[in-house]
Scaffold this active site. Structure first.
Site, PDB file in Angstrom:
ATOM      1  N   SER A   3      -2.317  19.250   0.061  1.00  0.00           N
ATOM      2  CA  SER A   3      -1.974  18.175  -0.861  1.00  0.00           C
ATOM      3  C   SER A   3      -2.551  18.509  -2.222  1.00  0.00           C
ATOM      4  CB  SER A   3      -2.572  16.853  -0.353  1.00  0.00           C
ATOM      5  OG  SER A   3      -2.558  15.869  -1.355  1.00  0.00           O
ATOM      6  N   TYR A  25      -9.625  12.563   2.966  1.00  0.00           N
ATOM      7  CA  TYR A  25      -8.316  13.208   2.882  1.00  0.00           C
ATOM      8  C   TYR A  25      -8.399  14.469   2.025  1.00  0.00           C
ATOM      9  CZ  TYR A  25      -3.301  13.777   1.996  1.00  0.00           C
ATOM     10  OH  TYR A  25      -2.026  14.280   1.895  1.00  0.00           O
TER      11      TYR A  25
END
Length: 258
Positions: free
Chosen positions: A144, A157
């Protein structure tokens, strides 16, 4: 272009989710036999219905990536049933926390490490040796922009997605002389319905997404297909000399602009 996936089997973790389901549809459209693996069997079965309706071949499999015994048994059964997993897309992840470190929930941290990072390790640990033995394989790890640049309020995350970059590059080194490639994709936010919204509409819906769209040179968010099409290429015969790379699907948000 024919990506040469007609005789390949692709395992997509988190195959019932937004990006994972699109990965399944695109890989199946390119001719691969697809396994949509998800802890939510209903979601995986819905993807299989989509794939089969379009003329593709797919299977829904329930598996908890945090349970090593479950992963081991599932992969062993799939190896036998399909003749071998040629493609592994490590897509399963949790991304629902927005909290600074000082207020972070320890349970959320532990959960995200277990699913996003250790889950990818668990399934790769079972699949990768077979790829080496067959001297052909493709691994795609879904990172990401948060893994590249950090994510405010997303410490678990961002940390796990950053770790997947090192994980993917290490696999590239271990597979390089055996015909097994490993690459990493780092998307911006990719959600079809958000991509169609103007910044003003996004602002009314969610100011967080609106800020990201404003910071993106293309001034919009992306679509799941933007990622899935790249997945298909990285899994192709044509991408056989591409390994150890981190490829952004970002609309330019990672560029310096003013």
């Amino acid at each position: 272009m024919d990506f040469g996936l007609d005789d390949r089997t692709a395992l997509v973790t988190g195959g019932g989710g937004r990006i994972g389901s699109e990965d399944c549809r695109v890989l199946a459209a390119e001719g691969a036999e697809v396994v949509a693996l998800d802890v939510n069997l209903d979601a995986a079965e819905a993807v299989v219905d989509d794939v089969e309706s379009a003329g593709g071949t797919a299977h829904a499999v329930a598996c908890d990536l945090t349970d090593r015994e479950d992963v081991r048994d599932t992969v062993a059964a799939l190896e036998e049933e399909t003749g071998g997993i040629d493609i592994l897309v490590n897509n399963a992840a949790m991304v629902d926390a927005r909290s600074q470190v000082k207020d972070y929930d320890d349970e959320v941290w532990d959960r995200d490490v277990a699913i996003n990072l250790t889950g990818a390790y668990n399934v790769t640990r079972e699949v990768f040796p077979h790829m080496l033995d067959r001297e052909w394989g493709r691994v795609v790890n879904m990172s990401s922009m948060a893994g590249w640049q950090g994510g405010f309020g997303q410490v678990s995350y961002a940390a796990t997605k950053a770790a997947l970059i090192g994980f993917g590059k290490t696999l590239a080194l271990e597979g390089a002389r055996k015909g097994v490639t490993s690459n990493v994709i780092a998307p911006n936010i990719v959600v079809d319905e958000f991509a169609d919204m103007s910044i003003e509409e996004l602002e009314a819906f969610d100011s967080y997404f609106a800020r990201i769209a404003k910071a993106t040179p293309m001034r919009s968010l992306g679509r799941e297909a933007d990622v899935a099409n790249l997945v298909a290429y990285l899994c192709s015969e044509q991408a056989g000399y591409v390994t150890g790379q981190v490829v952004g699907v970002t609309g330019g948000i990672d560029l310096f602009s003013f």
